[in-house]
Design a protein around this motif. Structure first.
Motif, PDB file in Angstrom:
ATOM      1  N   LEU A 174     -18.203   1.832  -3.027  1.00 28.67           N
ATOM      2  CA  LEU A 174     -19.406   1.501  -3.791  1.00 28.67           C
ATOM      3  C   LEU A 174     -20.590   2.383  -3.421  1.00 28.67           C
ATOM      4  O   LEU A 174     -21.621   2.355  -4.095  1.00 28.67           O
ATOM      5  N   PHE A 175     -20.454   3.163  -2.350  1.00 29.97           N
ATOM      6  CA  PHE A 175     -21.507   4.120  -1.998  1.00 29.97           C
ATOM      7  C   PHE A 175     -21.403   5.392  -2.835  1.00 29.97           C
ATOM      8  O   PHE A 175     -22.277   6.248  -2.775  1.00 29.97           O
ATOM      9  N   GLY A 176     -20.297   5.534  -3.582  1.00 29.07           N
ATOM     10  CA  GLY A 176     -20.151   6.677  -4.473  1.00 29.07           C
ATOM     11  C   GLY A 176     -19.818   7.974  -3.768  1.00 29.07           C
ATOM     12  O   GLY A 176     -20.020   9.056  -4.335  1.00 29.07           O
ATOM     13  N   GLN A 177     -19.274   7.909  -2.545  1.00 25.17           N
ATOM     14  CA  GLN A 177     -18.920   9.124  -1.821  1.00 25.17           C
ATOM     15  C   GLN A 177     -17.718   9.816  -2.477  1.00 25.17           C
ATOM     16  O   GLN A 177     -16.782   9.151  -2.918  1.00 25.17           O
ATOM     17  N   LYS A 178     -17.742  11.151  -2.519  1.00 24.64           N
ATOM     18  CA  LYS A 178     -16.648  11.931  -3.088  1.00 24.64           C
ATOM     19  C   LYS A 178     -16.039  12.812  -2.004  1.00 24.64           C
ATOM     20  O   LYS A 178     -16.756  13.494  -1.274  1.00 24.64           O
ATOM     21  N   TYR A 179     -14.724  12.768  -1.876  1.00 26.09           N
ATOM     22  CA  TYR A 179     -14.037  13.554  -0.860  1.00 26.09           C
ATOM     23  C   TYR A 179     -12.923  14.381  -1.490  1.00 26.09           C
ATOM     24  O   TYR A 179     -12.361  13.988  -2.526  1.00 26.09           O
ATOM     25  N   ASN A 180     -12.579  15.502  -0.825  1.00 29.52           N
ATOM     26  CA  ASN A 180     -11.421  16.261  -1.292  1.00 29.52           C
ATOM     27  C   ASN A 180     -10.142  15.552  -0.848  1.00 29.52           C
ATOM     28  O   ASN A 180     -10.186  14.567  -0.098  1.00 29.52           O
ATOM     29  N   ALA A 181      -8.998  16.046  -1.300  1.00 28.83           N
ATOM     30  CA  ALA A 181      -7.723  15.357  -1.065  1.00 28.83           C
ATOM     31  C   ALA A 181      -7.397  15.249   0.422  1.00 28.83           C
ATOM     32  O   ALA A 181      -6.898  14.217   0.890  1.00 28.83           O
ATOM     33  N   VAL A 182      -7.675  16.316   1.187  1.00 27.80           N
ATOM     34  CA  VAL A 182      -7.368  16.310   2.623  1.00 27.80           C
ATOM     35  C   VAL A 182      -8.198  15.245   3.331  1.00 27.80           C
ATOM     36  O   VAL A 182      -7.677  14.439   4.110  1.00 27.80           O
ATOM     37  N   THR A 183      -9.494  15.217   3.067  1.00 25.67           N
ATOM     38  CA  THR A 183     -10.383  14.258   3.714  1.00 25.67           C
ATOM     39  C   THR A 183     -10.013  12.824   3.340  1.00 25.67           C
ATOM     40  O   THR A 183      -9.948  11.940   4.203  1.00 25.67           O
ATOM     41  N   SER A 184      -9.745  12.577   2.065  1.00 27.37           N
ATOM     42  CA  SER A 184      -9.361  11.230   1.611  1.00 27.37           C
ATOM     43  C   SER A 184      -8.100  10.753   2.298  1.00 27.37           C
ATOM     44  O   SER A 184      -8.000   9.589   2.722  1.00 27.37           O
ATOM     45  N   THR A 185      -7.127  11.643   2.438  1.00 25.02           N
ATOM     46  CA  THR A 185      -5.863  11.286   3.079  1.00 25.02           C
ATOM     47  C   THR A 185      -6.065  10.956   4.551  1.00 25.02           C
ATOM     48  O   THR A 185      -5.499   9.989   5.076  1.00 25.02           O
ATOM     49  N   LEU A 186      -6.896  11.757   5.243  1.00 26.00           N
ATOM     50  CA  LEU A 186      -7.166  11.510   6.659  1.00 26.00           C
ATOM     51  C   LEU A 186      -7.898  10.184   6.859  1.00 26.00           C
ATOM     52  O   LEU A 186      -7.601   9.435   7.791  1.00 26.00           O
ATOM     53  N   ILE A 187      -8.841   9.884   5.984  1.00 21.86           N
ATOM     54  CA  ILE A 187      -9.564   8.616   6.076  1.00 21.86           C
ATOM     55  C   ILE A 187      -8.592   7.448   5.919  1.00 21.86           C
ATOM     56  O   ILE A 187      -8.593   6.499   6.710  1.00 21.86           O
ATOM     57  N   ASP A 188      -7.745   7.510   4.891  1.00 23.45           N
ATOM     58  CA  ASP A 188      -6.755   6.446   4.668  1.00 23.45           C
ATOM     59  C   ASP A 188      -5.820   6.304   5.858  1.00 23.45           C
ATOM     60  O   ASP A 188      -5.461   5.192   6.266  1.00 23.45           O
ATOM     61  N   SER A 189      -5.416   7.431   6.422  1.00 21.34           N
ATOM     62  CA  SER A 189      -4.503   7.417   7.569  1.00 21.34           C
ATOM     63  C   SER A 189      -5.139   6.724   8.769  1.00 21.34           C
ATOM     64  O   SER A 189      -4.505   5.901   9.436  1.00 21.34           O
ATOM     65  N   TRP A 190      -6.413   7.022   9.029  1.00 20.69           N
ATOM     66  CA  TRP A 190      -7.107   6.394  10.157  1.00 20.69           C
ATOM     67  C   TRP A 190      -7.285   4.899   9.934  1.00 20.69           C
ATOM     68  O   TRP A 190      -7.127   4.098  10.878  1.00 20.69           O
ATOM     69  N   VAL A 191      -7.593   4.494   8.710  1.00 20.43           N
ATOM     70  CA  VAL A 191      -7.758   3.061   8.422  1.00 20.43           C
ATOM     71  C   VAL A 191      -6.440   2.323   8.679  1.00 20.43           C
ATOM     72  O   VAL A 191      -6.411   1.275   9.352  1.00 20.43           O
ATOM     73  N   ASP A 192      -5.326   2.862   8.168  1.00 23.70           N
ATOM     74  CA  ASP A 192      -4.019   2.225   8.370  1.00 23.70           C
ATOM     75  C   ASP A 192      -3.630   2.211   9.840  1.00 23.70           C
ATOM     76  O   ASP A 192      -3.123   1.205  10.358  1.00 23.70           O
ATOM     77  N   THR A 193      -3.839   3.333  10.527  1.00 23.15           N
ATOM     78  CA  THR A 193      -3.494   3.419  11.946  1.00 23.15           C
ATOM     79  C   THR A 193      -4.290   2.403  12.759  1.00 23.15           C
ATOM     80  O   THR A 193      -3.760   1.737  13.658  1.00 23.15           O
ATOM     81  N   THR A 194      -5.556   2.275  12.426  1.00 25.87           N
ATOM     82  CA  THR A 194      -6.417   1.333  13.141  1.00 25.87           C
ATOM     83  C   THR A 194      -5.964  -0.106  12.942  1.00 25.87           C
ATOM     84  O   THR A 194      -5.872  -0.878  13.901  1.00 25.87           O
ATOM     85  N   ILE A 195      -5.670  -0.454  11.701  1.00 24.70           N
ATOM     86  CA  ILE A 195      -5.282  -1.848  11.401  1.00 24.70           C
ATOM     87  C   ILE A 195      -3.913  -2.184  11.987  1.00 24.70           C
ATOM     88  O   ILE A 195      -3.736  -3.206  12.665  1.00 24.70           O
ATOM     89  N   PHE A 196      -2.928  -1.328  11.738  1.00 29.45           N
ATOM     90  CA  PHE A 196      -1.546  -1.669  12.076  1.00 29.45           C
ATOM     91  C   PHE A 196      -1.137  -1.319  13.510  1.00 29.45           C
ATOM     92  O   PHE A 196      -0.198  -1.917  14.039  1.00 29.45           O
TER      93      PHE A 196
END
Length: 273
Positions: A174-196
């Motif tokens: 909702l902050f409207g941030q735009k990322y390239n594919a590499v950055t988006s993938t790394l962010i998702d990876s860190w979120v999953d790694t942190t949770i699981f």
């Protein structure tokens, strides 16, 4: 006299060598046309070239991101268990309040007998009472006996979102941030790694995540590049809830202080002191 079988063998060998030479030439030609990515490629430079807009800038167009709902206030409703408060969602709520006019509310479901006072007041006081239509976003937290956080949104075609990491991704979008594919993938990876792994994994898994975090934070001030992302929020909250903060290595300790210097993090810390 030369043995005919020997002549035949030499002929076959020459044919094989000829084919091998042709294959080598073909491979050499292809290698000049195609650059194979290195599996150990350092993506730091790719991240640094990503375009960021600081979170402190003016709000994005919510109607554009969420769809215009006939002018009605858009409502986010989250069910969460008070026995394991989703701290990342509280941090994100406070960040969103810095950007938008949020109508906040906290309720208790009948499935929960008692909720600590600090959780009932986790959003603080609504300083200015305004008519509902003057707010941009409704944010309601219901303390309920659920196995994991659940989020419902006012758009009827949208399925409920489950899991703290998934809800955090939605709220940060909702902050409207735009990322390239590499950055988006790394962010998702860190979120999953942190949770699981960091939050729900074994002690061995937690140790491995802390080492990975320390290595990443040795290169950049935040987990992914030079700006705060949802990965930092979810990871910081997981460290607080698992009690791993005190045992964190040097770069992680420095990063945690950077997080806590931001008002939304420090205000959430005060809730649980």
């Amino acid at each position: 006299e030369v043995d005919p079988s020997l002549e035949a063998l030499e002929s076959r060998q020459e044919e094989i060598l000829k084919r091998l030479y042709e294959l080598k030439s073909a491979v050499d030609g292809l290698s000049k046309m195609i650059q194979t990515p290195d599996a150990d490629l350092d993506v730091t430079n790719i991240i640094q070239t990503d375009e960021y807009s600081p979170l402190t800038t003016s709000g994005a167009d919510l109607d554009l991101m969420l769809g215009k709902d006939y002018g009605a206030l858009k409502d986010i409703v989250i069910n969460a268990n008070p026995s394991l408060p989703p701290l990342s969602l509280l941090v994100l709520h406070r960040l969103l309040c810095e950007r938008y006019k949020i109508l906040s509310a906290v309720h208790t479901h009948s499935s929960v007998k008692k909720v600590p006072e600090n959780l009932l007041k986790c959003f603080g006081e609504q300083t200015k009472k305004q008519p509902r239509h003057e707010y941009q976003l409704g944010f309601t937290l219901i303390w309920k006996d659920v196995p994991k956080p659940q989020m419902k949104f006012s758009i009827q075609t949208m399925c409920p979102i489950e899991g703290e990491g998934n809800i955090a991704r939605f709220l940060f979008s909702l902050f409207g941030q735009k990322y390239n594919a590499v950055t988006s993938t790394l962010i998702d990876s860190w979120v999953d790694t942190t949770i699981f792994q960091l939050k729900e994994g074994s002690s061995k898994e937690k140790g491995a995540v802390l080492r990975s975090m320390n290595a990443a934070l040795g290169k950049t001030p935040w987990l992914v590049g030079n700006e705060l992302t949802v990965a930092d929020i979810v990871a910081w909250c997981a460290l607080q809830q698992t009690g791993s903060a005190n045992a964190a290595p040097a770069h992680v300790q420095k990063w945690m202080k950077s997080c806590e210097n931001l008002a939304p993090f420090s205000s959430v810390m005060k809730l649980f002191k």
